[in-house]
Design a protein around this motif. Structure first.
Motif, PDB file in Angstrom:
ATOM      1  N   PRO A 136      -5.670   0.494   4.823  1.00 28.32           N
ATOM      2  CA  PRO A 136      -5.069   0.545   6.162  1.00 28.32           C
ATOM      3  C   PRO A 136      -3.544   0.541   6.097  1.00 28.32           C
ATOM      4  N   ALA A 137      -2.930   1.415   6.883  1.00 30.80           N
ATOM      5  CA  ALA A 137      -1.473   1.515   6.908  1.00 30.80           C
ATOM      6  C   ALA A 137      -0.900   0.653   8.025  1.00 30.80           C
ATOM      7  N   ASN A 138       0.307   0.126   7.808  1.00 33.20           N
ATOM      8  CA  ASN A 138       1.006  -0.583   8.879  1.00 33.20           C
ATOM      9  C   ASN A 138       1.587   0.456   9.838  1.00 33.20           C
ATOM     10  N   PRO A 139       2.085   0.054  11.010  1.00 32.41           N
ATOM     11  CA  PRO A 139       2.556   1.024  12.012  1.00 32.41           C
ATOM     12  C   PRO A 139       3.603   2.004  11.486  1.00 32.41           C
ATOM     13  N   ILE A 140       4.536   1.521  10.683  1.00 33.43           N
ATOM     14  CA  ILE A 140       5.577   2.418  10.157  1.00 33.43           C
ATOM     15  C   ILE A 140       4.960   3.441   9.205  1.00 33.43           C
TER      16      ILE A 140
END
Length: 210
Positions: free
Chosen positions: A20-24
């Motif tokens: 999972p990626a963070n928002p940035i």
């Protein structure tokens, strides 16, 4: 692999789904997916499929649709409801492989230009021994956005069919369509769709699906 069932996944999709990626990071990934024409990942398809019709995306969507011959981008363009895009959207009905996308596009942009294509699809598929359940489910919902005597006649054909299996399965999809997209013209049909209990199961959940 899941027991004896194997599924093929692109390596890029595997990693995007696994970490999972963070928002940035997600914004960076989405930008790459959207702007790099060499990317063929399922993630790109899903990103374009879920795009809201915001002006910032429109120009690039047109580029993707035309230069990359990417049908889901044309469906995304249809969400803008721009008349000058009708010819481009109509190309989805030119081939069997893209008919489903054409139905999707006419659903979000129910312009009268697309109606003859939908009627043709209905008549052609009605005569086939085997048919796609998802396609019929979506076709009924799209046609429900075109209330007319001809649409009423097509829906009535479903209810009157002597093929019990077809009446139950397609009748369920018709009921879902009439519930989601009601029109006074179609109201008398509701009481004529007689489904057995096994076909009524989960119908409320299905009504809430896109």
């Amino acid at each position: 692999m899941d027991n004896c069932v194997g599924v093929t996944t692109m390596v890029g999709d595997y990693f995007l789904n696994s970490f999972p990626a963070n928002p940035i990071q997600k914004n960076t990934i989405d930008s790459i997916l959207f702007n790099n024409k060499n990317i063929k990942l399922r993630a790109k398809y899903k990103f374009i499929q879920n795009l809201k019709p915001e002006q910032q995306y429109y120009k690039q969507l047109k580029k993707i649709a035309i230069e990359e011959n990417y049908p889901i981008a044309i469906v995304a363009i249809a969400k803008y409801n721009i008349k000058t895009d009708i010819n481009l959207i109509s190309t989805l009905f030119d081939r069997n492989e893209t008919e489903d996308y054409g139905i999707d596009a006419a659903k979000v942009f129910p312009d009268s230009s697309f109606y003859p294509y939908l009627v043709k699809i209905f008549k052609n598929d009605w005569g086939r021994k085997y048919y796609s359940y998802p396609k019929w489910r979506n076709l009924y919902q799209t046609l429900a956005k075109y209330p007319s005597q001809q649409t009423l006649s097509l829906f009535d054909k479903t209810i009157k069919t002597k093929n019990d299996f077809r009446h139950q399965v397609l009748g369920k999809y018709l009921l879902i369509a009439l519930t989601k997209y009601p029109a006074p013209l179609f109201n008398p049909l509701l009481s004529r769709i007689t489904l057995r209990n096994e076909y009524k199961n989960n119908i409320e959940d299905e009504i809430n699906l896109e």
